[in-house]
Write a protein that holds these residues in place. Structure first.
Motif, PDB file in Angstrom:
ATOM      1  N   ASN A  52      30.271 -21.609 -31.139  1.00  0.00           N
ATOM      2  CA  ASN A  52      29.034 -21.940 -31.875  1.00  0.00           C
ATOM      3  C   ASN A  52      29.079 -23.334 -32.506  1.00  0.00           C
ATOM      4  N   ARG A  53      29.978 -24.186 -31.990  1.00  0.00           N
ATOM      5  CA  ARG A  53      30.013 -25.567 -32.486  1.00  0.00           C
ATOM      6  C   ARG A  53      29.702 -26.533 -31.349  1.00  0.00           C
ATOM      7  N   ASP A 214      23.117 -19.334 -32.394  1.00  0.00           N
ATOM      8  CA  ASP A 214      23.266 -18.532 -31.182  1.00  0.00           C
ATOM      9  C   ASP A 214      24.011 -19.324 -30.094  1.00  0.00           C
ATOM     10  N   PRO A 215      25.281 -18.981 -29.854  1.00  0.00           N
ATOM     11  CA  PRO A 215      26.073 -19.730 -28.864  1.00  0.00           C
ATOM     12  C   PRO A 215      25.458 -19.696 -27.458  1.00  0.00           C
ATOM     13  N   SER A 216      24.674 -18.638 -27.166  1.00  0.00           N
ATOM     14  CA  SER A 216      24.105 -18.544 -25.814  1.00  0.00           C
ATOM     15  C   SER A 216      23.029 -19.609 -25.588  1.00  0.00           C
ATOM     16  N   LYS A 217      22.569 -20.229 -26.688  1.00  0.00           N
ATOM     17  CA  LYS A 217      21.550 -21.283 -26.558  1.00  0.00           C
ATOM     18  C   LYS A 217      22.154 -22.683 -26.691  1.00  0.00           C
ATOM     19  N   ALA A 218      23.453 -22.773 -26.475  1.00  0.00           N
ATOM     20  CA  ALA A 218      24.150 -24.056 -26.660  1.00  0.00           C
ATOM     21  C   ALA A 218      23.565 -25.142 -25.749  1.00  0.00           C
ATOM     22  N   GLN A 220      20.609 -25.328 -24.364  1.00  0.00           N
ATOM     23  CA  GLN A 220      19.236 -25.651 -24.796  1.00  0.00           C
ATOM     24  C   GLN A 220      19.265 -26.524 -26.060  1.00  0.00           C
ATOM     25  N   MET A 221      20.137 -26.151 -27.003  1.00  0.00           N
ATOM     26  CA  MET A 221      20.243 -26.917 -28.255  1.00  0.00           C
ATOM     27  C   MET A 221      20.750 -28.340 -27.974  1.00  0.00           C
ATOM     28  N   SER A 222      21.710 -28.434 -27.060  1.00  0.00           N
ATOM     29  CA  SER A 222      22.262 -29.751 -26.708  1.00  0.00           C
ATOM     30  C   SER A 222      21.164 -30.645 -26.148  1.00  0.00           C
ATOM     31  N   ALA A 223      20.378 -30.089 -25.258  1.00  0.00           N
ATOM     32  CA  ALA A 223      19.293 -30.863 -24.640  1.00  0.00           C
ATOM     33  C   ALA A 223      18.264 -31.291 -25.688  1.00  0.00           C
ATOM     34  N   THR A 224      17.990 -30.392 -26.621  1.00  0.00           N
ATOM     35  CA  THR A 224      17.008 -30.695 -27.674  1.00  0.00           C
ATOM     36  C   THR A 224      17.486 -31.853 -28.545  1.00  0.00           C
ATOM     37  N   ILE A 225      18.756 -31.766 -28.950  1.00  0.00           N
ATOM     38  CA  ILE A 225      19.318 -32.836 -29.801  1.00  0.00           C
ATOM     39  C   ILE A 225      19.251 -34.182 -29.066  1.00  0.00           C
ATOM     40  N   ASP A 226      19.701 -34.185 -27.808  1.00  0.00           N
ATOM     41  CA  ASP A 226      19.734 -35.447 -27.057  1.00  0.00           C
ATOM     42  C   ASP A 226      18.321 -36.003 -26.834  1.00  0.00           C
ATOM     43  N   SER A 227      17.356 -35.095 -26.701  1.00  0.00           N
ATOM     44  CA  SER A 227      15.979 -35.550 -26.442  1.00  0.00           C
ATOM     45  C   SER A 227      15.394 -36.302 -27.656  1.00  0.00           C
ATOM     46  N   ILE A 228      15.899 -35.950 -28.841  1.00  0.00           N
ATOM     47  CA  ILE A 228      15.388 -36.613 -30.060  1.00  0.00           C
ATOM     48  C   ILE A 228      15.719 -38.110 -30.050  1.00  0.00           C
ATOM     49  N   PHE A 229      16.907 -38.412 -29.482  1.00  0.00           N
ATOM     50  CA  PHE A 229      17.395 -39.789 -29.604  1.00  0.00           C
ATOM     51  C   PHE A 229      17.286 -40.590 -28.300  1.00  0.00           C
ATOM     52  N   GLN A 239      27.439 -31.747 -26.461  1.00  0.00           N
ATOM     53  CA  GLN A 239      28.106 -30.748 -25.607  1.00  0.00           C
ATOM     54  C   GLN A 239      28.830 -29.736 -26.488  1.00  0.00           C
ATOM     55  N   THR A 240      29.198 -28.646 -25.883  1.00  0.00           N
ATOM     56  CA  THR A 240      29.927 -27.643 -26.669  1.00  0.00           C
ATOM     57  C   THR A 240      31.288 -28.231 -27.039  1.00  0.00           C
ATOM     58  N   GLU A 241      31.865 -27.674 -28.076  1.00  0.00           N
ATOM     59  CA  GLU A 241      33.166 -28.177 -28.502  1.00  0.00           C
ATOM     60  C   GLU A 241      34.195 -28.044 -27.378  1.00  0.00           C
ATOM     61  N   GLU A 242      34.090 -26.949 -26.624  1.00  0.00           N
ATOM     62  CA  GLU A 242      35.020 -26.724 -25.524  1.00  0.00           C
ATOM     63  C   GLU A 242      34.863 -27.826 -24.457  1.00  0.00           C
TER      64      GLU A 242
END
Lengths: 385, 226
Positions: A52-53, A214-218, A220-229, A239-242
């Protein structure tokens, strides 16, 4: 007997040969286990990561910073439950050879995102109050003999100058795989000095660590963050921590691949060593097997004797190899702890080493055993020792 | 005349070397009644050992039939043949062929491992067999601690320990000095007389053959009466 007795007597018939074969097997199993543990060490960071990170870095490269101001935009997103940031410091302690990971962090938020770092409450409180306070891992403290209260001076390389700190806390890992060789200093301490000395470098961070609900949305969340910038001066790569940790492994992928190949070559060498011994053994005993067949022993008995002997040798060699692996890997973990803070011998590695040894014991015998069984009695009896 | 215990009927045997056929035995007919002591004699290469191997079921005839105690040996499968050998045949080799890693007791015990006898029963039979050959005091000795004659006597004990009705010996005195050879032949003679074992010995030593009741001569693969 008695079959076991016959097997053990056969195995010790040529003591030197058996001893050397067992020794060869033991060394090979030990080498296999140490190589696999080394490979695991490369992946230790990824294995210890939390699902979840997310880690947000500059899209161009990790060495380029991101504005601290991104924090507000990221933390407002739905699904984000926490955010912190870190900056690689890269100072030298006494001698450049004394390498260890140093991060300038936002104390409160960072430690909240990493519950695997166990810190006494009093030490944590002091760390959060004092600007030049530092928390170090237990392994790092032991390496340099540091205690809480010790003043430490680092010479900055990325951030030039002399930097004075006081150790205010020593953390231990919640898990065995937690890295205990890190140094955490206050980001404010770094940022204030940058504002004073090189204002252009102030307000910059190396990465954001984003906690999501929600780790299963990692993805989607990554794409959202990158789209802001997108189309900003500092586009992001989230990307996920892994995945972030694995990107470091990928930098050394050829080394890891090389290690994997060597580990399989080691197994191949064991196979050749044991196959050679068992082929010699079976060839020497052709007349004995013929006599046994004359007495009424069937092919299954002969196979039992040959495979039994091989398994005894392979089993002892494997066990000895495993026993030797413990002190060797302990020694190695001390020698390379600067680069691989987590060098842990896993049970699964030992199990694979043992299974490989036993499998080799079986495979190495297939041709000698078939030959011994198929040789006609009359032909076998013609051979006189 | 008593009933045949070992019977060979029109037996031929050839070996093949690549495409070359090497005939070894020609049309052999042999009847050995139970309890007989037969010596098969002949020069080297005459086919004596091959004939003995056919009777023992460790080789198969090219044609003809070999039967022992009414069982057609040449028709048994390999697995059945192995079981048959363990129950019916005691085999003595020229070079003793003892297992060097086993002591005298363990060597003699070896064929008994294929039986259902328990440990105590096996011990009793091994001790009896070693007593018969006069080596009860050498049980713990390994082959390299025994003389040639003693090794051959251990091999005979191994051959008789399962109490087979037929004992086959291939040149049992071929590697022994005169006195040891005499002792071994005397022992075989005793097994024949006292225990009614049917014995077939291959030898080229006329003095050894004298112990037998019947002497047959093989020459160039053909069997003749002496």
């Amino acid at each position: 007997m008695k079959v076991l007795k016959l097997v053990s007597k056969n195995a010790t018939r040529h003591l030197l040969r058996t001893f050397l074969t067992i020794l060869g097997l033991a060394i090979a199993v030990m080498a296999f286990a140490v190589i696999r543990t080394s490979i695991d060490a490369w992946y230790a960071g990824a294995n210890a990561s939390s699902p979840n990170r997310l880690v947000v870095t500059n899209n161009i490269s990790l060495v380029f910073p991101l504005p601290l101001a991104y924090k507000e935009k990221i933390e407002q997103l739905d699904g984000v439950t926490g955010i912190s940031w870190a900056q690689w410091f890269g100072g030298t302690y006494v001698d450049p050879k004394n390498f260890f990971a140093q991060f300038a962090i936002d104390g409160e938020s960072y430690l909240a995102l990493y519950p695997e770092y166990i810190i006494p409450a009093v030490q944590k409180e002091t760390f959060l109050k004092e600007r030049n306070a530092v928390i170090v891992g237990r392994a790092l403290a032991d390496r340099f003999g540091w205690s809480v209260g010790d003043p430490i001076r680092l010479i900055g390389t990325i951030y030039p100058g002399e930097w004075d700190f006081v150790i205010r806390g020593i953390y231990t890992g919640k898990e065995e795989t937690t890295d205990e060789a890190q140094w955490f200093m206050r980001y404010e301490y770094l940022d204030e000095r940058m504002k004073a000395e090189t204002p252009g470098r102030a307000g910059q961070v190396g990465s954001f660590i984003v906690q999501i609900a929600d780790p299963s949305k990692a993805a989607q969340m990554s794409a959202t963050i990158d789209s802001i910038f997108v189309n900003s001066l500092a586009e992001t790569k989230t990307q996920t921590e892994e995945a972030f940790q694995l990107s470091f492994v990928a930098m050394a992928s050829s080394i890891v691949t090389g290690l994997r190949i060597v580990s399989f070559m080691v197994i191949g060498i064991i196979l050749l060593v044991l196959a050679n011994t068992m082929a010699m053994t079976a060839r020497e005993r052709v007349s004995e097997y013929a006599v046994m067949k004359t007495l009424g022993f069937r092919p299954i008995h002969i196979l039992g004797l040959i495979f039994g002997e091989s398994l005894v040798i392979a089993g002892i060699g494997g066990l000895l190899g495993i026993l030797v692996t413990f002190p060797i890997s302990n020694l190695l973990s001390i020698v390379i702890k600067d680069f691989f803070p987590v060098f842990k011998l896993e049970i699964i590695t030992l199990a694979i080493g043992m299974i490989a040894s036993i499998t080799v014991g079986i495979v190495a015998d297939i041709f000698p055993a078939l030959k011994a069984v198929k040789t006609p009695i009359v032909e076998g009896l013609r051979i006189v020792d | 005349m008593s009933k045949s215990f070992v019977q060979l009927h029109n037996v031929n045997k050839s070996y093949w070397r690549d495409t070359l056929e090497i005939p070894v035995l020609h049309n052999i007919n042999l009847d050995v009644p139970e309890g007989e002591f037969v010596a098969l004699m002949g020069p080297s290469g005459s086919g004596k050992t091959t004939l003995l191997n056919l009777i023992a079921g460790i080789d198969r005839p090219s044609s003809g039939e070999v039967s022992v105690n009414g069982e057609s040996v040449s028709r048994l499968s390999e697995s059945a043949l192995a079981r048959w050998r363990s129950r019916n045949i005691g085999f003595v080799f020229q070079f003793y062929n003892l297992m060097p890693v086993l002591n005298a007791f363990e060597n003699v015990e070896l064929p008994l491992l294929l039986t259902k006898l328990n440990r105590r029963e096996r011990r009793r039979q091994v001790e009896t067999a070693l007593s018969i050959v006069g080596l009860a005091d050498r049980m713990k000795h390994y082959p390299n601690q025994l003389s040639g004659g003693q090794e051959q006597r251990v091999a005979i004990a191994r051959a008789v320990v399962t109490d087979p009705r037929l004992i086959l010996a291939d040149e049992p005195t071929g590697d022994l000095d005169k006195q040891s050879a005499e002792e071994v032949m005397e022992l075989l003679s005793r097994l024949n007389k006292e225990f009614n074992k049917t014995i077939i010995v291959v030898t080229h030593d006329p003095r050894a053959a004298e112990k037998a009741h019947i002497q047959r001569h093989l020459d160039k693969g053909e069997l003749n009466h002496l």
